[in-house]
Scaffold this motif. Structure first.
Motif, PDB file in Angstrom:
ATOM      1  N   LEU A 157       0.822  -1.212   0.000  1.00 44.81           N
ATOM      2  CA  LEU A 157       0.000   0.000   0.000  1.00 44.81           C
ATOM      3  C   LEU A 157       0.861   1.268   0.000  1.00 44.81           C
ATOM      4  CD1 LEU A 157      -2.846  -1.100   2.426  1.00 44.81           C
ATOM      5  CD2 LEU A 157      -2.993  -0.791  -0.063  1.00 44.81           C
ATOM      6  N   ARG A 158       2.016   1.233   0.657  1.00 41.69           N
ATOM      7  CA  ARG A 158       2.908   2.398   0.680  1.00 41.69           C
ATOM      8  C   ARG A 158       3.588   2.633  -0.664  1.00 41.69           C
ATOM      9  NH1 ARG A 158       4.014   0.103   5.519  1.00 41.69           N
ATOM     10  NH2 ARG A 158       5.999  -0.783   4.863  1.00 41.69           N
ATOM     11  N   THR A 159       3.810   1.566  -1.435  1.00 46.89           N
ATOM     12  CA  THR A 159       4.589   1.702  -2.667  1.00 46.89           C
ATOM     13  C   THR A 159       3.782   1.606  -3.954  1.00 46.89           C
ATOM     14  OG1 THR A 159       5.091  -0.676  -2.692  1.00 46.89           O
ATOM     15  CG2 THR A 159       6.667   0.776  -1.571  1.00 46.89           C
ATOM     16  N   SER A 160       2.525   1.216  -3.880  1.00 53.19           N
ATOM     17  CA  SER A 160       1.760   0.938  -5.099  1.00 53.19           C
ATOM     18  C   SER A 160       1.078   2.147  -5.711  1.00 53.19           C
ATOM     19  CB  SER A 160       0.713  -0.141  -4.828  1.00 53.19           C
ATOM     20  OG  SER A 160      -0.221   0.339  -3.873  1.00 53.19           O
ATOM     21  N   GLY A 161       1.048   3.243  -5.001  1.00 49.09           N
ATOM     22  CA  GLY A 161       0.413   4.427  -5.561  1.00 49.09           C
ATOM     23  C   GLY A 161      -1.102   4.373  -5.428  1.00 49.09           C
ATOM     24  N   PRO A 162      -1.780   5.324  -6.079  1.00 48.25           N
ATOM     25  CA  PRO A 162      -3.227   5.456  -5.899  1.00 48.25           C
ATOM     26  C   PRO A 162      -4.045   4.276  -6.428  1.00 48.25           C
ATOM     27  CG  PRO A 162      -2.407   7.013  -7.550  1.00 48.25           C
ATOM     28  CD  PRO A 162      -1.224   6.344  -6.939  1.00 48.25           C
ATOM     29  N   ASP A 163      -3.505   3.519  -7.361  1.00 50.10           N
ATOM     30  CA  ASP A 163      -4.261   2.390  -7.907  1.00 50.10           C
ATOM     31  C   ASP A 163      -4.101   1.115  -7.093  1.00 50.10           C
ATOM     32  OD1 ASP A 163      -5.152   3.965 -10.024  1.00 50.10           O
ATOM     33  OD2 ASP A 163      -3.454   3.406 -11.300  1.00 50.10           O
TER      34      ASP A 163
END
Length: 190
Positions: A157-163
């Motif tokens: 969740l911290r690295t995946s961005g808004p999608d």
């Protein structure tokens, strides 16, 4: 010319008898990665010899679980075995080295979110993408451990961005795991 990673059968088809292959190994021109799987010593270096060996012996399998999470840098742990999945009902690979952990996934969703990971220059192995790996970790959290599954979810969740959340929910829906993913995502994001 043999590929960087090759089997005894490929060597035989290339005109290299078993005794000559044994000579190559004893002279250091090739090394045995697993029973019947070899790598040329002049091949590009890689940290993923275990993945190449398993993929060469079980090409129908997909890297999953802790191995996939580690490849996607979602956990800090180094798995003690290569975790692979095969479709339910398919033959389970019998590989003693490198050690493997075999999961069987429903044939209907087995191909969902597979990507090709470059384990060595020009050599690819199939692996579940980061989102699928996180959903699978949450689905199997009792087996791999709640802490590991939640750590992978948090890092994703911290690295995946808004999608990221949208991708997780889409995959979770297809794997009938939305009831597991939704509260975990809400807890991590809270």
């Amino acid at each position: 010319m043999l590929p960087s990673t090759f089997t005894t059968a490929q060597a035989r088809r290339a005109g290299l008898p078993s005794r000559d292959l044994a000579t190559l190994v004893s002279e250091g021109a090739a090394m045995e990665l697993s029973r019947g799987v070899y790598r040329r010593s002049d091949a590009p270096e890689t940290a993923h010899l275990d993945l190449l060996a398993v993929h060469t012996r079980a090409s129908h399998a997909v890297v999953c679980g802790e191995s996939a999470l580690a490849l996607h840098d979602l956990i800090d742990d180094i798995p003690a075995a290569v975790h692979i999945a095969v479709p339910r009902g398919a033959r389970r690979p019998a590989i003693s080295y490198p050690p493997i952990v075999v999961a069987q996934y429903a044939a209907k969703t087995f191909d969902l979110n597979i990507e090709q990971y470059e384990a060595a220059p020009g050599e690819f192995v199939p692996v579940y993408d980061a989102a699928r790996s996180v959903v699978d970790a949450m689905r199997h959290r009792n087996r791999i451990g709640h802490t590991l599954a939640l750590a992978a979810l948090g890092r994703y969740l911290r690295t995946s961005g808004p999608d990221g959340v949208v991708n997780l929910q889409r995959i979770a829906r297809e794997l009938h795991a939305l009831s597991v993913i939704r509260p975990a995502v809400e807890a991590v994001l809270a």
